[in-house]
Design an enzyme around this catalytic site. Sequence first.
Site, PDB file in Angstrom:
ATOM      1  N   ALA A 126       0.858  -1.188   0.000  1.00  0.00           N
ATOM      2  CA  ALA A 126       0.000   0.000   0.000  1.00  0.00           C
ATOM      3  C   ALA A 126       0.893   1.236   0.000  1.00  0.00           C
ATOM      4  O   ALA A 126       2.103   1.137   0.253  1.00  0.00           O
ATOM      5  CB  ALA A 126      -0.910   0.004   1.218  1.00  0.00           C
ATOM      6  N   LYS A 127       0.331   2.372  -0.289  1.00  0.00           N
ATOM      7  CA  LYS A 127       1.074   3.631  -0.213  1.00  0.00           C
ATOM      8  C   LYS A 127       0.086   4.764  -0.134  1.00  0.00           C
ATOM      9  O   LYS A 127      -1.045   4.651  -0.610  1.00  0.00           O
ATOM     10  CB  LYS A 127       1.941   3.811  -1.467  1.00  0.00           C
ATOM     11  CG  LYS A 127       3.067   4.810  -1.301  1.00  0.00           C
ATOM     12  CD  LYS A 127       4.295   4.120  -0.746  1.00  0.00           C
ATOM     13  CE  LYS A 127       5.474   5.033  -0.623  1.00  0.00           C
ATOM     14  NZ  LYS A 127       6.719   4.267  -0.459  1.00  0.00           N
TER      15      LYS A 127
END
Length: 437
Positions: A126-127
């Site tokens: 994720a980011k």
Amino acid sequence: MSHPTGTPGHAASIHTLPSYLDPQHLGPWGIYLQQVDRVTPYLGHLARWVETLKRPKRALIVDVPIELDNGTIAHFEGYRVQHNTSRGPGKGGVRFHQDVTLSEVMALSAWMSIKNAAVNVPYGGAKGGIRVDPKKLSMGELERLTRRYTSEIGIIIGPSKDIPAPDVNTNGQIMAWMMDTYSMNVGSTATGVVTGKPVDLGGSLGRVEATGRGVFTVGVEAAKLTGLPIEGARLAVQGFGNVGGTAAKLFADAGAKVVAVQDHTGTIFNGKGLDVPALLAHVQARGGVGGFAGADTLSNDEFWAVDCEILIPAALEGQITQDNAGKIKAKMVIEGANGPTTPEADDILHDKGVLVLPDVIANAGGVTVSYFEWVQDFSSFFWSEDEINARLVRIMQEAFAGVWHVAQEHKVSLRTATFIVACQRILHAREMRGLYP
Ligand code: GLU
């Protein structure tokens, strides 16, 4: 099980192509898609699932309004993208930068999936990010921005859902505000919702230096395998924050000479080797390498042609391109940054015989110690710094040895080898879990 397989031809005929799969669409996400295409021939029967990697599982765009100190209201665009959660919760940093885009955050989230699988920590990828220049905000504004953003993405993050961490322009203080905001919203202190926190708030010893230490560790391993002596090796480093600064210090301590450093304040050079501790102190005090006594100044272009054995890009993506790759004299490039080399530049470096240690393994030290932090938070039992560093080095060495072996076996670059290892792990998990419903 005997249903038609998801070959690209079949898929294209029944569902519409998302905009971010448009082959004309370049940028970091386009680069990531090319990297997946390069690895697909090596995935065997798992290639059936490869489309999974080409679509983020979930992407949230949020409006982040805050009151500025002068009483006006400013709106910023924020993102949190969960690329894949087949192997565990989403995991990856949050970046505050004026050039952040959804496409960039998508690519960074996908590289987190690859990285986490490459070092075999039990996470997906994720980011997050906010499109803002944080240097233009006061501390109060930065805190309000961080808290509102955390509250907005609070519907999809959590200690067992998705765990943010620092990235470009975010740090322990911002993680403390994120942890507090999330905790206030859920009604209990949830230290494990973010990593990279201050040590007094459930952070881990060694986390700040972890990415740089990982860069150094894989660099030493690769140097051993290729017969490059670290003692006396000349280093050029782009970016002198947590990653570049720590890596430079560890290489200098091991006898290497840091001859050139570039950051947003300029490029400095000293053929005899820069005094790294003095430079770290200068950067701490002045915010950049510019104006450092004991060095000459180079133009930003000249940096790439510096005579050196090891080049460490540790700033932003898209730095080594077809325009400057040909000038690079280093024997080894260690990617401290995420996505610093474009695919065209990768090919140029490969043809010149430059060994590239790709981001998805080389900078995985940060998330590896983030994993240790999360485990320590869950068990409320904290390890010594020596224990953390020893475990980090062991994971990095083992992961790198595995990737090296796959590269030799298939005669591919280390980037493709890392993608082979990681994509197999992700898609194997995907296959075993099966499609719901
Ligand atoms: N932002 C770092 C990275 O790109 C660390 C992410 C994390 O610790 O979750 O790998």
